[in-house]
Design a protein around this motif. Sequence first.
Motif, PDB file in Angstrom:
ATOM      1  N   ILE A 162       0.865  -1.103  -0.115  1.00 47.56           N
ATOM      2  CA  ILE A 162      -0.043   0.096  -0.002  1.00 47.56           C
ATOM      3  C   ILE A 162       0.834   1.189  -0.134  1.00 47.56           C
ATOM      4  N   ALA A 163       0.455   1.942  -1.041  1.00 50.90           N
ATOM      5  CA  ALA A 163       1.357   3.549  -1.164  1.00 50.90           C
ATOM      6  C   ALA A 163       2.892   3.187  -0.827  1.00 50.90           C
ATOM      7  N   ASP A 164       3.312   3.875   0.232  1.00 47.72           N
ATOM      8  CA  ASP A 164       4.645   4.016   0.753  1.00 47.72           C
ATOM      9  C   ASP A 164       4.706   4.318   2.122  1.00 47.72           C
ATOM     10  N   PRO A 165       6.034   4.193   2.795  1.00 48.24           N
ATOM     11  CA  PRO A 165       6.128   4.317   4.227  1.00 48.24           C
ATOM     12  C   PRO A 165       5.561   5.578   4.582  1.00 48.24           C
ATOM     13  N   GLN A 166       5.495   6.869   4.280  1.00 47.91           N
ATOM     14  CA  GLN A 166       5.083   7.865   4.772  1.00 47.91           C
ATOM     15  C   GLN A 166       3.555   7.673   4.984  1.00 47.91           C
ATOM     16  N   VAL A 167       2.950   7.230   3.904  1.00 50.79           N
ATOM     17  CA  VAL A 167       1.354   6.977   3.966  1.00 50.79           C
ATOM     18  C   VAL A 167       1.103   6.056   5.087  1.00 50.79           C
ATOM     19  N   ARG A 168       1.781   4.951   4.976  1.00 57.70           N
ATOM     20  CA  ARG A 168       1.572   3.748   5.803  1.00 57.70           C
ATOM     21  C   ARG A 168       1.512   4.114   7.701  1.00 57.70           C
ATOM     22  N   TYR A 169       2.224   4.888   7.666  1.00 56.81           N
ATOM     23  CA  TYR A 169       2.571   5.660   9.143  1.00 56.81           C
ATOM     24  C   TYR A 169       1.195   6.238   9.510  1.00 56.81           C
ATOM     25  N   VAL A 170       0.488   6.781   8.761  1.00 60.61           N
ATOM     26  CA  VAL A 170      -0.729   7.417   9.115  1.00 60.61           C
ATOM     27  C   VAL A 170      -2.092   6.897   8.715  1.00 60.61           C
ATOM     28  N   GLY A 171      -1.911   6.248   7.304  1.00 64.28           N
ATOM     29  CA  GLY A 171      -3.281   5.688   6.870  1.00 64.28           C
ATOM     30  C   GLY A 171      -3.701   4.574   7.911  1.00 64.28           C
ATOM     31  N   THR A 172      -5.085   4.413   7.899  1.00 65.64           N
ATOM     32  CA  THR A 172      -5.746   3.416   9.009  1.00 65.64           C
ATOM     33  C   THR A 172      -6.209   2.507   8.254  1.00 65.64           C
ATOM     34  N   VAL A 173      -6.594   1.142   8.626  1.00 61.12           N
ATOM     35  CA  VAL A 173      -6.976   0.125   8.199  1.00 61.12           C
ATOM     36  C   VAL A 173      -8.644   0.357   8.137  1.00 61.12           C
ATOM     37  N   GLY A 174      -9.126   1.121   9.036  1.00 62.64           N
ATOM     38  CA  GLY A 174     -10.544   1.384   9.046  1.00 62.64           C
ATOM     39  C   GLY A 174     -11.008   2.408   7.875  1.00 62.64           C
ATOM     40  N   GLY A 175     -10.090   3.326   7.833  1.00 61.07           N
ATOM     41  CA  GLY A 175     -10.493   4.407   6.659  1.00 61.07           C
ATOM     42  C   GLY A 175     -10.297   3.703   5.407  1.00 61.07           C
ATOM     43  N   ASN A 176      -9.447   2.909   5.413  1.00 59.15           N
ATOM     44  CA  ASN A 176      -9.385   1.988   3.971  1.00 59.15           C
ATOM     45  C   ASN A 176     -10.508   1.082   3.720  1.00 59.15           C
ATOM     46  N   VAL A 177     -11.191   0.468   4.630  1.00 57.96           N
ATOM     47  CA  VAL A 177     -12.029  -0.324   4.447  1.00 57.96           C
ATOM     48  C   VAL A 177     -13.263   0.389   4.464  1.00 57.96           C
TER      49      VAL A 177
END
Length: 277
Positions: free
Chosen positions: A101-116
């Motif tokens: 998923i995306a890159d490390p910067q995004v993965r540090y903030v992006g949430t699984v709940g928001g994704n689903v």
Amino acid sequence: MIPAGFEYHRPADVASAVSILQEHGDEARVIAGGHSLIPMMKLRMAEMGHLIDLQDIEALKGIEVSGDTVTIGAMVTQHELITDAGLVQAVPLLREAALLIADPQVRYVGTVGGNVANGDPGNDMPGLMQCLDASFELSGPDGVRSVASRDFYEAAYFTARDDEEILTRIMIPRPAAGTGYAYEKQKRKIGDYATAAAAVMIGGGTASVAMTNLADTPIWSSDASAALASGDVDGCVAAMLGAIDPVEDNRGPVEFKNHVAAVILRRAIARAQSRAS
């Protein structure tokens, strides 16, 4: 660009967040990681009077591996899916997908709940959750209810979640020991949505197959899963190609997407089979 003006809320519990949603109706939206909503607001493609930040709600955080069930809070980040040792041992497929998923910067903030929760057919986690037979806990004015991930997605950006509900937790049946798994994703460049992605699980005489960004919802196919469980790889691929409904866009024409889907699915099946024991 700069988004239109809005009032910012940062509640400390789910009940308060739901209350704000009730009070302001269509003018209010919740924000988790913000990677989908904030760009839309900056482009003035989404405007709202009230933004409800969920970052302070501790009940939405944390990962629990207990018995036969894995529970993930909606505010758990993609980075946590990668680094939580207990989760990686229990459901290694989650780590494999999160790393794409995306890159490390995004993965540090992006949430699984928001994704689903937002119903974007290009997101990786919805199809993955369908493959895992996960269920989503929704909290709203009428209490708490659970919806199966395979019943949650209705159309692009339309889900079974009511406007005044918040997705709070994800529950996943723990795969049996020896289950083979794989997540394969073809994308044009790092950080892009998939042209096609496949999640596969095989083990104990059963199988589960789901694909991403090949229709206006993620696609989990019972026919493809049953064919794979019986060892019929060609039948699995044929069933999945019959279930998806890609459209031509900047990732290619329909014929190309069908070809990529078949290639990616076969790769995922082969790798999952190699891991099964």
